[in-house]
Design a protein around this motif. Structure first.
Motif, mmCIF file in Angstrom:
data_model
loop_
_atom_site.group_PDB
_atom_site.id
_atom_site.type_symbol
_atom_site.label_atom_id
_atom_site.label_comp_id
_atom_site.label_asym_id
_atom_site.label_seq_id
_atom_site.Cartn_x
_atom_site.Cartn_y
_atom_site.Cartn_z
ATOM 1 N N TYR A 1 41.393 13.304 9.364
ATOM 2 C CA TYR A 1 40.060 12.722 9.521
ATOM 3 C C TYR A 1 39.315 13.371 10.683
ATOM 4 O O TYR A 1 38.095 13.553 10.631
ATOM 5 N N ASN B 1 35.624 15.229 10.261
ATOM 6 C CA ASN B 1 34.442 14.844 11.031
ATOM 7 C C ASN B 1 33.830 15.972 11.834
ATOM 8 O O ASN B 1 32.722 15.828 12.362
ATOM 9 N N LEU C 1 37.435 8.141 0.893
ATOM 10 C CA LEU C 1 36.436 8.067 1.968
ATOM 11 C C LEU C 1 35.774 9.416 2.193
ATOM 12 O O LEU C 1 34.548 9.513 2.310
ATOM 13 N N HIS D 1 31.759 10.213 1.531
ATOM 14 C CA HIS D 1 30.898 10.713 2.612
ATOM 15 C C HIS D 1 30.344 12.098 2.273
ATOM 16 O O HIS D 1 29.171 12.386 2.503
ATOM 17 N N HIS D 2 31.228 12.956 1.740
ATOM 18 C CA HIS D 2 30.826 14.330 1.426
ATOM 19 C C HIS D 2 29.759 14.361 0.337
ATOM 20 O O HIS D 2 28.931 15.273 0.298
ATOM 21 N N ARG E 1 27.187 12.661 0.120
ATOM 22 C CA ARG E 1 25.849 12.477 0.691
ATOM 23 C C ARG E 1 25.429 13.639 1.602
ATOM 24 O O ARG E 1 24.349 13.605 2.188
ATOM 25 N N ARG E 2 26.259 14.624 1.695
ATOM 26 C CA ARG E 2 26.065 15.673 2.699
ATOM 27 C C ARG E 2 24.712 16.386 2.597
ATOM 28 O O ARG E 2 24.023 16.582 3.591
ATOM 29 N N ARG F 1 21.706 14.569 4.133
ATOM 30 C CA ARG F 1 21.739 14.113 5.527
ATOM 31 C C ARG F 1 20.782 14.880 6.440
ATOM 32 O O ARG F 1 20.481 14.425 7.541
ATOM 33 N N TRP G 1 22.387 12.989 -3.821
ATOM 34 C CA TRP G 1 23.803 12.674 -3.662
ATOM 35 C C TRP G 1 24.591 13.212 -4.854
ATOM 36 O O TRP G 1 24.095 13.229 -5.987
ATOM 37 N N GLN H 1 37.356 1.342 4.838
ATOM 38 C CA GLN H 1 36.196 2.190 5.136
ATOM 39 C C GLN H 1 35.620 2.795 3.862
ATOM 40 O O GLN H 1 34.398 2.901 3.708
ATOM 41 N N ALA I 1 31.841 2.647 2.117
ATOM 42 C CA ALA I 1 31.124 3.845 1.660
ATOM 43 C C ALA I 1 30.774 3.740 0.177
ATOM 44 O O ALA I 1 29.698 4.187 -0.258
#
Length: 377
Positions: free
Chosen positions: A164, A168, A203, A207-208, A210-211, A214, A232, A259, A263
Motif C-alpha cells: 500500500y 500511494n 481498494l 482508487h486507480h 478514478r485516476r 483526479r 472513471w 476501506q 471506495a
C-alpha cells in the motif's frame, strides 16, 4: 524476453537460487544480472524461466568463485544443479522483503527490486533520490535480513502495508508505482488465499479507476465532488467490486476490505449528493473499531458532515488533534458548508501552508482564494 515477462519471473527464479543454497543478497544480484543479460541479448528461449535460472545460477557461481573468502562454500554449489524444484517461494519472498526488522522505506525498496524486478536506477527515479542513495538503502536491507530463513512464517498484514505504501507513491520517473503495486498485489493474490489481500487489491483497483479524473489541465488537483465521473474506469470498478464482494462473503473483515467498501460506495454513486453517506459512516465505524486510527476518525467526520450536516461533522471533528494531516482542510470544508466563508478561507490557507506536496498545496490555495474573492475587497 520483454521486461514484463522478466519481472513476473523474478520472485520464482530468486526463490529457486536461495533454495539451492545461495544467500539472499548474492542470489538477488545474480537474478538482476541475468535479467540485464536477457534484455541486452534480446534472448528468446523456449523456456524463459529455465533460461533465467541457468544464467542467474552461473552468475552466482562466478561471484562465489571470485570471492576467495568463500572458497570452501564454492565446492558445494559448483556441482551441477538438479531439477528445478516445484516449490513456489514467491510468498516467502514477499514476507522476507517486508520483514519487521526493516524500516518501511527499505522494505518498499527491497520489495520493488527483489519481488518486482525493478532496477535500482528505476526505484531511485521513482522515489526522486540519487541512485547511490537507493543502492545503499537496498544493500543495508539485504544485510539486515541476511540470516532470515526463507521458510519462516510471517504476517500478511506487514506485506500489505508495504504494498500500500508503494501504491500511494503514484507515478514518478519511468515507473508507474501505482500500477506496479497492483501487479505485485495480483501476484500475491495468486499465491495466497487471504481476504485482506483481496481487500487491498479491490481498494487499489477502485482508487486507480478514478485516476484520470483526479487532475485537469490548468486546474491541477480535482476534488472527488468535482471530478468528471464519466472519466472513471468502469472496468476497473467492476473488477474491484467483484473481488471485494467475494472477500466480504468470507466474513473475515479487515481494514483493507472496509476501506475498499467505502471506495466502492463512492464509485457506485452518480454524484456526491447521491452517495450513500450513511452507509459510509457505518463503514468508517467498522474501520475505527478495527484500527483505532485518528485518520479514520478524521475521514469519518467528513462523512458525518455529508450524512447529518456540517455542524454534526464539526462535532465529530472536535475530539481530534488539530495537528493531524488534513485536519485543517476538513475543518475548512465543514465551516464553508455551515455558511462561514471567512473561517473556511482562513483554515484553507493554514491547510495549504501545512501541505506536503505541491498539487495539494495549490488546490488548497485556490480554495482559499475562491472564498476570499466571493467576499470581495
Amino acid at each position: 524476453m520483454n521486461d514484463a515477462l522478466l519481472r513476473g519471473l523474478t520472485p520464482a527464479v530468486l526463490g529457486i537460487l536461495v533454495r539451492r543454497g545461495a544467500d539472499f543478497a548474492a542470489a538477488e544480484d545474480a537474478v538482476q544480472d541475468a535479467m540485464v543479460e536477457a534484455l541486452r541479448t534480446d534472448a528468446r528461449p523456449a523456456d524463459p524461466k529455465g533460461w533465467l535460472i541457468t544464467v542467474a545460477w552461473r552468475r552466482y557461481l562466478d561471484a562465489v568463485r571470485a570471492d576467495t573468502a568463500r572458497r570452501r562454500r564454492e565446492e558445494s554449489p559448483s556441482t551441477p544443479p538438479g531439477p528445478v524444484p516445484s516449490t513456489d517461494d514467491t510468498l516467502q519472498l514477499y514476507f522476507l522483503c517486508a520483514h519487521p526488522s526493516l524500516p518501511p522505506a527499505s522494505a518498499v525498496a527491497l520489495t520493488l527490486r527483489a519481488v518486482g524486478g525493478l532496477t535500482t536506477r528505476q526505484i531511485a527515479a521513482a522515489y526522486l533520490v540519487p541512485e547511490t542513495t537507493m543502492a545503499q538503502r537496498i544493500s543495508r536491507a539485504k544485510k539486515t535480513i541476511a540470516g532470515v530463513r526463507l521458510d519462516k512464517a510471517a504476517d500478511v498484514s506487514t506485506v500489505l502495508r508495504v504494498l500500500y505504501l508503494v501504491f500511494n507513491e503514484g507515478y514518478s520517473g519511468d515507473v508507474d508505482l501505482a500500477t506496479e503495486a497492483i501487479r505485485l498485489t495480483r501476484q500475491l493474490a495468486a499465491v495466497i488465499d487471504h481476504p485482506e489481500v483481496s481487500g487491498l487489491l479491490a481498494l487499489m483497483l477502485l482508487h486507480h479507476a478514478r485516476r484520470s479524473a483526479r487532475t485537469a489541465a490548468g486546474v491541477g488537483l480535482v476534488s472527488l465532488a468535482d471530478q468528471d465521473r464519466n472519466r472513471w474506469d468502469t472496468a476497473l470498478i467492476a473488477e474491484g467490486v467483484t473481488i471485494l464482494q467475494t472477500a466480504l462473503a468470507r466474513d473475515r473483515l479487515g481494514q483493507f476490505q472496509a476501506q475498499a467498501a467505502v471506495a466502492a460506495l463512492h464509485a457506485d454513486a452518480p454524484s456526491t449528493a447521491e452517495t450513500d453517506w450513511v452507509q459510509i459512516v457505518e463503514w468508517y465505524d467498522e474501520l475505527a473499531r478495527l484500527t483505532d486510527s485518528p485518520v479514520v476518525r478524521l475521514n469519518r467526520a467528513v462523512a458525518v458532515g455529508e450524512a447529518d450536516g456540517p455542524h454534526a461533522g464539526l462535532a465529530a471533528l472536535a475530539g481530534l488533534d488539530p495537528a493531524l494531516p488534513r485536519y485543517q482542510a476538513v475543518a475548512a470544508h465543514l465551516h464553508e458548508r455551515t455558511g462561514d466563508p471567512v473561517t473556511a478561507a482562513r483554515l484553507y490557507a493554514v491547510a495549504a501552508s501545512q501541505a506536503t506536496n505541491t498539487a495539494e498545496r495549490d488546490h488548497l490555495h485556490r480554495q482559499a482564494a475562491r472564498l476570499n474573492a466571493l467576499r470581495g475587497p
